[in-house]
Scaffold this motif. Structure first.
Motif, short mmCIF file in Angstrom:
data_model
loop_
_atom_site.label_atom_id
_atom_site.label_comp_id
_atom_site.label_asym_id
_atom_site.label_seq_id
_atom_site.Cartn_x
_atom_site.Cartn_y
_atom_site.Cartn_z
N ALA A 105 39.85 39.15 42.76
CA ALA A 105 38.71 40.05 42.99
C ALA A 105 38.90 41.38 42.29
O ALA A 105 37.95 41.93 41.72
CB ALA A 105 38.51 40.26 44.50
N ILE A 106 40.11 41.91 42.29
CA ILE A 106 40.36 43.20 41.66
C ILE A 106 40.13 43.12 40.15
O ILE A 106 39.58 44.05 39.53
CB ILE A 106 41.80 43.71 41.97
CG1 ILE A 106 42.01 45.11 41.39
CG2 ILE A 106 42.86 42.74 41.46
CD1 ILE A 106 41.07 46.17 41.92
N ASP A 107 40.52 42.00 39.55
CA ASP A 107 40.30 41.84 38.11
C ASP A 107 38.82 41.72 37.80
O ASP A 107 38.33 42.27 36.81
CB ASP A 107 41.05 40.60 37.60
CG ASP A 107 42.56 40.74 37.74
OD1 ASP A 107 43.06 41.88 37.63
OD2 ASP A 107 43.23 39.72 37.98
N GLN A 108 38.10 40.99 38.65
CA GLN A 108 36.65 40.86 38.46
C GLN A 108 35.97 42.21 38.64
O GLN A 108 35.05 42.56 37.89
CB GLN A 108 36.08 39.86 39.46
CG GLN A 108 36.49 38.42 39.21
CD GLN A 108 35.83 37.47 40.18
OE1 GLN A 108 34.66 37.63 40.51
NE2 GLN A 108 36.56 36.48 40.65
N LEU A 109 36.41 42.98 39.62
CA LEU A 109 35.81 44.29 39.87
C LEU A 109 36.02 45.21 38.67
O LEU A 109 35.09 45.89 38.23
CB LEU A 109 36.42 44.92 41.13
CG LEU A 109 35.93 46.33 41.48
CD1 LEU A 109 34.42 46.33 41.74
CD2 LEU A 109 36.69 46.88 42.70
N MET A 110 37.22 45.23 38.15
CA MET A 110 37.51 46.09 36.99
C MET A 110 36.67 45.66 35.79
O MET A 110 36.14 46.50 35.05
CB MET A 110 39.00 46.01 36.64
CG MET A 110 39.93 46.45 37.75
SD MET A 110 40.00 48.24 37.93
CE MET A 110 41.29 48.64 36.78
N ALA A 111 36.53 44.34 35.60
CA ALA A 111 35.73 43.83 34.48
C ALA A 111 34.26 44.19 34.66
O ALA A 111 33.58 44.58 33.70
CB ALA A 111 35.89 42.32 34.36
N CYS A 112 33.76 44.09 35.89
CA CYS A 112 32.37 44.45 36.16
C CYS A 112 32.13 45.94 35.92
O CYS A 112 31.09 46.34 35.39
CB CYS A 112 32.00 44.11 37.61
SG CYS A 112 31.78 42.35 37.92
#
Length: 224
Positions: A105-112
């Motif tokens: 989730a943290i990687d997806q959040l940063m990418a978003c």
């Protein structure tokens, strides 16, 4: 007596080439020109504001007459609706792509966050931030606010998942999503193309400030 040769059948003349392109090509050309109208309008709205921009201004920048614009759009309100809609769809599609890529989730959040930052430095994304939807009719405002709500819910969902996986501190996902989107949206207000920082550099620094904060932690002080 010699036999008569049968008269040869004349070869039909080739049909003259049509000066008009096939229907599919004409429709593609129209869509290309319509997108040029919208892109140019978004640039002018961002530079001058919605009310200070006229159809004459848009036509002049495109080197066409004002009546030509009416082949592609009905009026200035429709142009603004389409510009804001395009910007919001770009944001939603970018966020969805990062979500579909999977990962923590943290990687997806940063990418978003990076995708969102990049889009608010582009003409249509910047138009969402600088012009907004207050100038639009009620029905159009409802649709565009629904799209904005979808972006907000994606950020909330990622924050909630990040807390659950232990990569984010416990917090109120609603407030956290407002802070993230609010901070990144403001970039669309002050960003100037060709300025000191590229959109990618801006994204890196702003995301680092949001995620790491600006206070120096005691362990960092001792380590230096």
């Amino acid at each position: 007596m010699p036999k008569k040769r049968p008269a040869s059948t004349p070869t039909p003349a080739a049909a003259p080439a049509s000066p008009w392109a096939p229907a599919a090509a004409r429709e593609q050309q129209r869509e290309t020109k319509r997108n040029a109208v919208l892109s140019t309008a978004a640039q002018l709205f961002n530079e001058r504001g919605f009310h200070a921009t006229s159809l004459d201004d848009i036509a002049a920048r495109l080197n066409v007459s004002k009546p030509t614009l009416y082949y592609y759009v009905k009026n200035k309100d429709e142009i603004l609706i389409e510009c804001v809609r395009k910007g919001l769809h770009m944001m939603l599609e970018g966020i969805e792509e990062t979500r579909n890529a999977g990962g923590k989730a943290i990687d997806q959040l940063m990418a978003c966050m990076r995708v969102y930052t990049r889009i608010v430095t582009m003409d249509f994304g910047m138009c969402v931030i600088r012009v907004g939807d207050d100038e639009l009719p009620q029905e159009s405002r409802k649709e565009l606010r629904r799209l904005k709500s979808g972006i907000d819910m994606e950020f909330r969902r990622l924050v909630t998942e990040g807390i659950a996986e232990g990569s984010l501190q416990p917090c109120d996902p609603k407030i956290a999503a407002f802070v993230i989107a609010g901070a990144l949206s403001w970039i669309g207000r002050w960003y100037q193309p060709g300025g000191e920082y590229t959109p990618d550099e801006i994204a890196t620094q702003c995301i680092a400030s949001l995620c790491d904060g600006v206070l120096r932690r005691p362990d960092a002080v001792h380590a230096s």
